[in-house]
Enzyme design. Structure first.
Site, PDB file in Angstrom:
ATOM      1  N   THR A  69     -21.708 -25.657  20.237  1.00  0.00           N
ATOM      2  CA  THR A  69     -21.066 -25.929  21.828  1.00  0.00           C
ATOM      3  C   THR A  69     -21.757 -26.285  22.681  1.00  0.00           C
ATOM      4  O   THR A  69     -22.866 -26.885  22.476  1.00  0.00           O
ATOM      5  CB  THR A  69     -20.458 -24.391  21.925  1.00  0.00           C
ATOM      6  N   LYS A  73     -23.304 -31.172  22.071  1.00  0.00           N
ATOM      7  CA  LYS A  73     -23.132 -31.656  21.133  1.00  0.00           C
ATOM      8  C   LYS A  73     -22.886 -32.798  20.965  1.00  0.00           C
ATOM      9  O   LYS A  73     -23.708 -33.429  20.181  1.00  0.00           O
ATOM     10  CB  LYS A  73     -21.330 -31.167  21.655  1.00  0.00           C
ATOM     11  N   ASN A  94     -20.673 -30.721  15.868  1.00  0.00           N
ATOM     12  CA  ASN A  94     -20.730 -29.243  16.528  1.00  0.00           C
ATOM     13  C   ASN A  94     -20.871 -28.505  15.206  1.00  0.00           C
ATOM     14  O   ASN A  94     -20.108 -27.040  15.334  1.00  0.00           O
ATOM     15  CB  ASN A  94     -19.390 -29.013  16.317  1.00  0.00           C
ATOM     16  N   GLY A 133     -11.867 -35.424  30.544  1.00  0.00           N
ATOM     17  CA  GLY A 133     -12.941 -35.142  29.772  1.00  0.00           C
ATOM     18  C   GLY A 133     -13.648 -35.870  29.675  1.00  0.00           C
ATOM     19  O   GLY A 133     -13.076 -36.852  28.720  1.00  0.00           O
ATOM     20  N   GLY A 135     -16.985 -35.621  27.430  1.00  0.00           N
ATOM     21  CA  GLY A 135     -17.900 -34.494  26.937  1.00  0.00           C
ATOM     22  C   GLY A 135     -17.532 -34.937  25.653  1.00  0.00           C
ATOM     23  O   GLY A 135     -16.431 -35.759  25.149  1.00  0.00           O
ATOM     24  N   GLY A 235      -6.672 -23.580  22.365  1.00  0.00           N
ATOM     25  CA  GLY A 235      -7.028 -24.198  21.628  1.00  0.00           C
ATOM     26  C   GLY A 235      -8.145 -23.157  20.297  1.00  0.00           C
ATOM     27  O   GLY A 235      -8.576 -24.022  19.358  1.00  0.00           O
TER      28      GLY A 235
END
Length: 252
Positions: A69, A73, A94, A133, A135, A235
């Site tokens: 996490t 990643k 992941n 985002g 990432g 999520g």
């Protein structure tokens, strides 16, 4: 023979930073208890630097699988012996399977989890998405959207020429992009009052607001979007989907 196999300890775990909030340990520990997998255990490996992965692999007896996490990643990639085709395309991992001779293979189950979770919400008007985002998680979301034939753009605090800045998001953009996905950790417990800086009055009932955050159950991002009529989802289901996919990989 079966009893012998059952007795062999199998270890799994999560690699991340500040992961006490994480769902994975609780989820897998409960799964092992419910299904009487007494030879299985799941640990959190809260590490300050990705380099510590080497020591974990070397010293942990019976380690067969890891989840990865934030924030590792992408930085995990050089430590892997093999990377699945999809994970290579995404550029983020992941999930890792560990062979008997300690060879590591990386996978991405995030994109599968997200795709399965958002699919039931999609209507004909949902043609374009904004991904908040940039990432590792955002890359998995982008890959899933591509598979669903949904166009997307990334939103960043420090945008490149190919990204949108938060200050550029106005009514015209909200009209064009009707799916907004938060892949940033903003709003995750304990910092529950944080949220991406948007004009939330621009959300309508035609919008989907999807937050990868699942702790708290309803983030400030989702609360604010819902107030303007948006369809919202956190999520949690994505996480279950990706966890179950990881379990299948580890038991291949």
């Amino acid at each position: 023979m079966k009893n012998k196999l059952n007795k062999k300890q199998r270890k799994f775990g999560l690699i991340g930073k500040n992961i006490s909030y994480s769902f994975s340990k609780k989820y897998f520990s409960e799964k092992f208890t419910t299904n009487h997998f007494h030879n299985c255990e799941y640990e959190n490996y809260d590490i300050k630097n990705i380099k510590e992965i080497t020591e974990i692999i070397d010293k942990t007896k019976g380690l067969v699988g890891l989840n990865v996490t934030i924030p590792y990643k992408e930085s995990i990639l050089p430590y892997l012996d093999k990377i699945s085709k999809n994970a290579k395309k995404i550029g983020a991992v992941n999930c890792i399977s560990i062979s008997k001779n300690k060879k590591l293979k990386g996978y991405n189950t995030d994109f599968y989890g997200f795709k399965k979770s958002i699919k039931p919400l999609l209507k004909n008007n949902h043609k374009k998405a904004l991904i908040l985002g940039t990432g590792g998680a955002s890359k998995a979301v982008a890959f899933a959207l591509k598979k669903l034939n949904i166009e997307f753009d990334f939103v960043s605090r420090n945008p490149t020429e190919y990204e949108i800045g938060y200050n550029e998001i106005n009514a015209a953009i909200f009209n064009e992009y009707q799916i907004i996905v938060n892949t940033t950790p903003l709003g995750t417990f304990p910092n529950v009052s944080e949220f991406p800086k948007l004009d939330y009055t621009l959300f309508t009932s035609k919008h989907i607001a999807f937050d990868l955050v699942y702790n708290p159950e309803e983030s400030t991002f989702l609360k604010k979007a819902k107030k303007s009529g948006a369809v919202t989802k956190n999520g949690h289901e994505m996480l279950i989907n990706q966890a179950e996919k990881a379990w299948l990989i580890w038991n291949k």
